[in-house]
Structures are given as structure tokens and as C-alpha cells.
Design a protein around this motif. Sequence first.
Motif, PDB file in Angstrom:
ATOM      1  N   ALA A  31       8.997  -9.167  -5.099  1.00 40.16           N
ATOM      2  CA  ALA A  31       9.548  -8.884  -3.840  1.00 40.16           C
ATOM      3  C   ALA A  31       8.985  -7.288  -3.496  1.00 40.16           C
ATOM      4  O   ALA A  31       8.758  -6.511  -4.742  1.00 40.16           O
ATOM      5  CB  ALA A  31      11.111  -8.706  -3.826  1.00 40.16           C
ATOM      6  N   PRO A  32       9.145  -6.818  -2.364  1.00 42.78           N
ATOM      7  CA  PRO A  32       8.540  -5.631  -2.091  1.00 42.78           C
ATOM      8  C   PRO A  32       9.715  -4.521  -2.690  1.00 42.78           C
ATOM      9  O   PRO A  32      10.619  -4.790  -2.623  1.00 42.78           O
ATOM     10  CB  PRO A  32       8.534  -5.448  -0.435  1.00 42.78           C
ATOM     11  N   ARG A  33       8.833  -3.336  -3.176  1.00 50.63           N
ATOM     12  CA  ARG A  33       9.852  -2.514  -3.866  1.00 50.63           C
ATOM     13  C   ARG A  33       9.836  -1.079  -3.389  1.00 50.63           C
ATOM     14  O   ARG A  33       9.067  -1.024  -2.179  1.00 50.63           O
ATOM     15  CB  ARG A  33       9.412  -2.231  -5.293  1.00 50.63           C
ATOM     16  N   SER A  34      10.585  -0.079  -3.723  1.00 51.99           N
ATOM     17  CA  SER A  34      10.745   1.107  -3.110  1.00 51.99           C
ATOM     18  C   SER A  34       8.935   1.944  -3.252  1.00 51.99           C
ATOM     19  O   SER A  34       8.563   1.513  -4.303  1.00 51.99           O
ATOM     20  CB  SER A  34      11.628   2.051  -3.920  1.00 51.99           C
ATOM     21  N   GLN A  35       8.832   2.813  -2.282  1.00 50.41           N
ATOM     22  CA  GLN A  35       7.601   3.455  -2.103  1.00 50.41           C
ATOM     23  C   GLN A  35       7.578   5.029  -3.036  1.00 50.41           C
ATOM     24  O   GLN A  35       6.833   5.525  -2.845  1.00 50.41           O
ATOM     25  CB  GLN A  35       6.895   3.167  -1.043  1.00 50.41           C
ATOM     26  N   GLU A  36       8.893   4.982  -3.509  1.00 51.91           N
ATOM     27  CA  GLU A  36       8.910   6.473  -4.204  1.00 51.91           C
ATOM     28  C   GLU A  36       8.009   6.439  -5.527  1.00 51.91           C
ATOM     29  O   GLU A  36       7.907   5.423  -6.039  1.00 51.91           O
ATOM     30  CB  GLU A  36      10.227   6.635  -4.539  1.00 51.91           C
ATOM     31  N   THR A 299       1.397  14.834  -3.683  1.00 51.40           N
ATOM     32  CA  THR A 299       1.332  13.723  -3.061  1.00 51.40           C
ATOM     33  C   THR A 299       1.063  12.665  -3.986  1.00 51.40           C
ATOM     34  O   THR A 299      -0.043  12.503  -4.687  1.00 51.40           O
ATOM     35  CB  THR A 299       0.032  13.947  -2.018  1.00 51.40           C
ATOM     36  N   ALA A 300       2.123  11.744  -3.992  1.00 51.34           N
ATOM     37  CA  ALA A 300       1.927  10.567  -4.889  1.00 51.34           C
ATOM     38  C   ALA A 300       2.995   9.481  -4.156  1.00 51.34           C
ATOM     39  O   ALA A 300       3.714   9.817  -3.470  1.00 51.34           O
ATOM     40  CB  ALA A 300       2.328  10.874  -5.995  1.00 51.34           C
ATOM     41  N   VAL A 301       2.626   7.950  -4.507  1.00 47.94           N
ATOM     42  CA  VAL A 301       3.292   7.077  -3.884  1.00 47.94           C
ATOM     43  C   VAL A 301       3.093   5.926  -5.135  1.00 47.94           C
ATOM     44  O   VAL A 301       1.977   5.772  -5.562  1.00 47.94           O
ATOM     45  CB  VAL A 301       2.812   6.451  -2.730  1.00 47.94           C
ATOM     46  N   THR A 302       4.102   5.121  -5.191  1.00 44.78           N
ATOM     47  CA  THR A 302       3.861   3.902  -5.971  1.00 44.78           C
ATOM     48  C   THR A 302       4.188   2.434  -5.020  1.00 44.78           C
ATOM     49  O   THR A 302       5.430   2.642  -4.264  1.00 44.78           O
ATOM     50  CB  THR A 302       5.065   3.899  -7.027  1.00 44.78           C
ATOM     51  N   VAL A 303       3.385   1.639  -4.965  1.00 42.86           N
ATOM     52  CA  VAL A 303       3.310   0.539  -4.202  1.00 42.86           C
ATOM     53  C   VAL A 303       3.193  -0.754  -4.917  1.00 42.86           C
ATOM     54  O   VAL A 303       2.639  -0.719  -6.130  1.00 42.86           O
ATOM     55  CB  VAL A 303       2.277   0.829  -3.070  1.00 42.86           C
ATOM     56  N   PRO A 304       3.541  -1.832  -4.528  1.00 46.59           N
ATOM     57  CA  PRO A 304       3.448  -2.973  -5.146  1.00 46.59           C
ATOM     58  C   PRO A 304       2.080  -3.587  -5.078  1.00 46.59           C
ATOM     59  O   PRO A 304       1.536  -3.142  -3.927  1.00 46.59           O
ATOM     60  CB  PRO A 304       4.618  -3.956  -4.468  1.00 46.59           C
ATOM     61  N   VAL A 305       1.558  -4.193  -6.007  1.00 44.90           N
ATOM     62  CA  VAL A 305       0.267  -4.976  -5.937  1.00 44.90           C
ATOM     63  C   VAL A 305       0.538  -6.202  -5.039  1.00 44.90           C
ATOM     64  O   VAL A 305       1.585  -6.944  -5.034  1.00 44.90           O
ATOM     65  CB  VAL A 305      -0.235  -5.492  -7.458  1.00 44.90           C
ATOM     66  N   GLU A 306      -0.246  -6.449  -4.056  1.00 42.43           N
ATOM     67  CA  GLU A 306      -0.233  -7.436  -3.485  1.00 42.43           C
ATOM     68  C   GLU A 306      -0.749  -8.826  -4.106  1.00 42.43           C
ATOM     69  O   GLU A 306      -1.692  -8.838  -4.646  1.00 42.43           O
ATOM     70  CB  GLU A 306      -1.066  -7.422  -2.232  1.00 42.43           C
ATOM     71  N   GLY A 307       0.180  -9.907  -4.073  1.00 42.85           N
ATOM     72  CA  GLY A 307      -0.209 -11.132  -4.478  1.00 42.85           C
ATOM     73  C   GLY A 307      -0.938 -11.902  -3.646  1.00 42.85           C
ATOM     74  O   GLY A 307      -1.319 -11.607  -2.423  1.00 42.85           O
ATOM     75  N   GLY A 460       3.522  -5.132 -11.881  1.00 39.39           N
ATOM     76  CA  GLY A 460       2.730  -5.327 -10.483  1.00 39.39           C
ATOM     77  C   GLY A 460       2.936  -3.940  -9.634  1.00 39.39           C
ATOM     78  O   GLY A 460       3.167  -4.330  -8.407  1.00 39.39           O
ATOM     79  N   GLU A 461       2.684  -2.988  -9.948  1.00 39.77           N
ATOM     80  CA  GLU A 461       2.499  -1.578  -9.331  1.00 39.77           C
ATOM     81  C   GLU A 461       1.511  -0.690  -9.703  1.00 39.77           C
ATOM     82  O   GLU A 461       0.940  -0.765 -10.667  1.00 39.77           O
ATOM     83  CB  GLU A 461       3.943  -0.890  -9.442  1.00 39.77           C
ATOM     84  N   ILE A 462       1.015   0.005  -8.794  1.00 39.00           N
ATOM     85  CA  ILE A 462       0.404   1.191  -8.724  1.00 39.00           C
ATOM     86  C   ILE A 462       0.580   2.251  -8.162  1.00 39.00           C
ATOM     87  O   ILE A 462       1.240   2.520  -7.265  1.00 39.00           O
ATOM     88  CB  ILE A 462      -0.942   0.739  -7.828  1.00 39.00           C
ATOM     89  N   THR A 463       0.412   3.491  -8.901  1.00 40.10           N
ATOM     90  CA  THR A 463       0.716   4.588  -8.412  1.00 40.10           C
ATOM     91  C   THR A 463      -0.385   5.403  -8.085  1.00 40.10           C
ATOM     92  O   THR A 463      -1.348   5.607  -9.018  1.00 40.10           O
ATOM     93  CB  THR A 463       1.637   5.582  -9.774  1.00 40.10           C
TER      94      THR A 463
END
Length: 470
Positions: A31-36, A299-307, A460-463
Motif C-alpha cells: 500500500a502507499p506509504r509515507s513520503q518522509e 532534499t530527500a524523499v522516500t517513495v514506494p516502488v510502483e507495482g 519496495g521503496e526508493i530514497t
Amino acid sequence: MGIRTLLLALTLPLFDLAHAEFHAIRHLSLAPRSQEAVALPPAEFNVAITAKTPRRASKRNALASLRRKPGKRSPGKRPLRLPGGGGSTVVVDGSDFDEEYLTNATVGGQHFSLIIDTGSSDTWVAHKNFNCFDIDGNPVSPQTCAFGTKGFDTAASKTFQLFPNVSFNITYGDGEFLSGPVGFDTVSIGGFSVAKQEIGVPTLTAWEGDGINTGLIGLAFPGLTSVFNTTDPTKASNANQLPYSPLFLSGVAQKKVKNPFFSIALDRGSFDQQENDPFDPNLGFLSFGGIAPVPVTNTAVTVPVEGYSTTTGIPSNAPGSEFFFYTVNVESFTFPGSKGVVTANNNTILDTGTTLNFVPDPVAAAYNAQFKPAAVLDPDFDLFVVECNATVPDFAVVIGGKSFTIDPRDQILPAGTDDNGTIICITGTQPGGPDVPEDIFILGDVFLHNVVSTYNPVAGEITLTERAKY
């Protein structure tokens, strides 16, 4: 891997666990997660790579080879490959006008330079007794494939084990193909060493080599691996695909790292070097277990990998969707005049194996019109050509609410010479096709030069972390 595109399209769903339950790993989209931004530990080891090998003279005319657009997918098809302990870091080299980033590795105790590719999943090394072909399938001299060594001698490895009755089989969109045996061996990169890693050892190779690399390290997800339960490459299909754990995930399973991160910082070469020198030593870092050791900003962000949906093949984070690429949700591309065009696309992958950015056609056209003088689309190569001293417009990519600016130096690249010896330049941001869900777009090295990309394939995340100016 130098703008290579995987041609093999397999109908979803991908996995037949009855064939491969002993080594297949299923990665479901979460599921979508925080972008911190996630706090990332530093890598523990830095291993320098210093080597230099000349490139084939034929590779100097690089314009044609640069045009390897993202492949198209049909609904219900597998996404196409776009074209390659505790923490350790190795320095990255670049070759082929920085089209390919390389690292030194040992396989079964033998030393090779291998392409680093986040856009594919297989680790392979050409077999010592490979047969070389042109892309039409005609036998040619082994020198034509231009590998950097004579190949991997499986008989000389004390740790190699053959995987019988299966085959490695991959074809790229430019016509290159590789096929041959599969085995298990120890693969080491700096202090990161994985035992019994499944690898391809192709004996049939149609490869436009650079005289430096002898293979590739794929870092994406198991669904993109290319091993099949048949020894006949013409019979490779979804029905007999045997997904397996790629190198980094194998290392995580073997507890070779304390934290399940690998991180990549790619340095740009100078314009002069890219045009005149076939090889750059020390062009960044591939790090295991933490973030690559280069100066960064806040400047940084962690986002989920899109399935990807297993029924439509379109990006989705719905339950049951599968991971294949490191696909990110692009909120917008911003540049002068960008308000006049829809600039978001959510089928965009991060690919170290692709030099250029390939964005939706309307975005590329609008951006390239802002160069002064404006870039012009070459109909023969479907690339925007530009004056080498043109003024570069600003360009940024917004991901996870953060704006990552691309340095102007990355937006004009030398791409060979014309008949009069004049340097031809192209822009770093090129058309990737209509802005439709079926098209895969790419943020390649042009974007990745400006960030440290850190991947957690387990979560399943990328920073993405902005690099300090260099």
C-alpha cells in the motif's frame, strides 16, 4: 545497459511456482506509504576501481546506438525490459561515452568488468567458449562481440555448479541476444560476496561490446529474470519461466548486509572526456548496505516502488500487483512553458542502464523547443539534435513532492561526428512515445547524475537524495 530494451514480452501472470518453488521469490506491491525520507546508514567499505581499456573504433560513431527507445507493451503483457557484508561500496567506472557504468567483480574467483543495471535482473558473464553472431544471427569472429576478456571459464572455477536442463535466454530491442547455460557460483563486488548465486553463462552471443565489459549485474526484481525450464531457447515462454532471486536479494537472504539497501551515485563525465576518451575511472559508487558516500543536500524523499497489474500490465499498487522495475510516480516535469502541457506520467522507471531521459512525446517536444537555438528532431534517428553550445533551459522532476533539478551539463551530450568530422550533439531528454499507460518511460543517467538513488527491494521503496553540486 547503454539504452537496451528487453524484447521478450510474456503474458501475465508471471509465476508458475510448481516449476520453481525452490528459488522463486514473490514480491508484491504494498500500500502507499509515507513520503518522509528514510534515514539511511552509510556504507562501510569503499573499494576503488582503476582500469582502462580502449573501445572499438566502430563505437566512436555512437549516434545510431543511442537511439534505443523504450519498448512498447500491449495490455496483458509483461512489462518490457528497457534496452543492464554489513555494507560495502565499490567505485563505478564508465565506458562507451559514459553510456555504460561498470564495476569490477569476481565470479568464481575470475575478474570481470560488469555493467550495473537497475533496469534488469539477471547477472550474466559470457562463457569462455562463446560463439559470436551479428544481430541477424550470422556467425562472426569472437572479436566482433568485443567482450573485455576471453570469458568465464566454468571449468576453472572450484565453486561453479551447473543448473541442468534449463537455459538463460534474453533478447534486446536493438537485436542483441544472449543464450546458454545457467549455473551457481560465488559473485563478489568489493566486500559484498554472494555464494551460490544463479547466473547466466551465455555461449551464444550477439553483443555490441565496448572491449571492457564481459557481462552485466541486474539489480531489479525476480519477475524480470530470464531463466527457462528448457534447453531450447526458441521454446522460452511464460509457461516455463523460472524466476529466481537476483544478486542483491540473494545477498540479503544470506545476511551479507545489515540493512537491505543498495545505493548508486553516478558521476557525469566532462563533455571533453565523453567525446575523446573511451573510458572514465572512478565515476561514482555502487554501495551495499547503506547510502553511497558522496556529498548531498537536505532534499530527500522516500517513495514506494510502483507495482504492475497482473491483468493489464499497467502500473498499480492494488493488492496482488507485482514488482518488476524500479518504477516511480512522477508528479510533474517542470521547465519553461511546462504549464502548457500535461507533464505527469506514472509509468517511469529509474534505469542506470539507460543514458538518456525518455519522457512522453509532448513533454520532450515542449522542452526541446526551449533550447536556444531550439533543438530539432532528426527524423532518421527520432532524436532531438542540438547545437553543442546551445543555452540549456531549466528542467526538474517532481517526485514525492520534492523537486530534483537536472544540471544543464547533463542536457547536451556528444553523439559522434558527421561526415565532415563535426561533433553532433543531442539533448539529454528525448521522446519516449505517446503519453499513454501502456508506454514505459525512463529516467536514465541524465537524471541519476543529480541524485543518490537508494533502493530497498525488500520493502519496495526508493530514497532519492539530491547531490551537492560537483
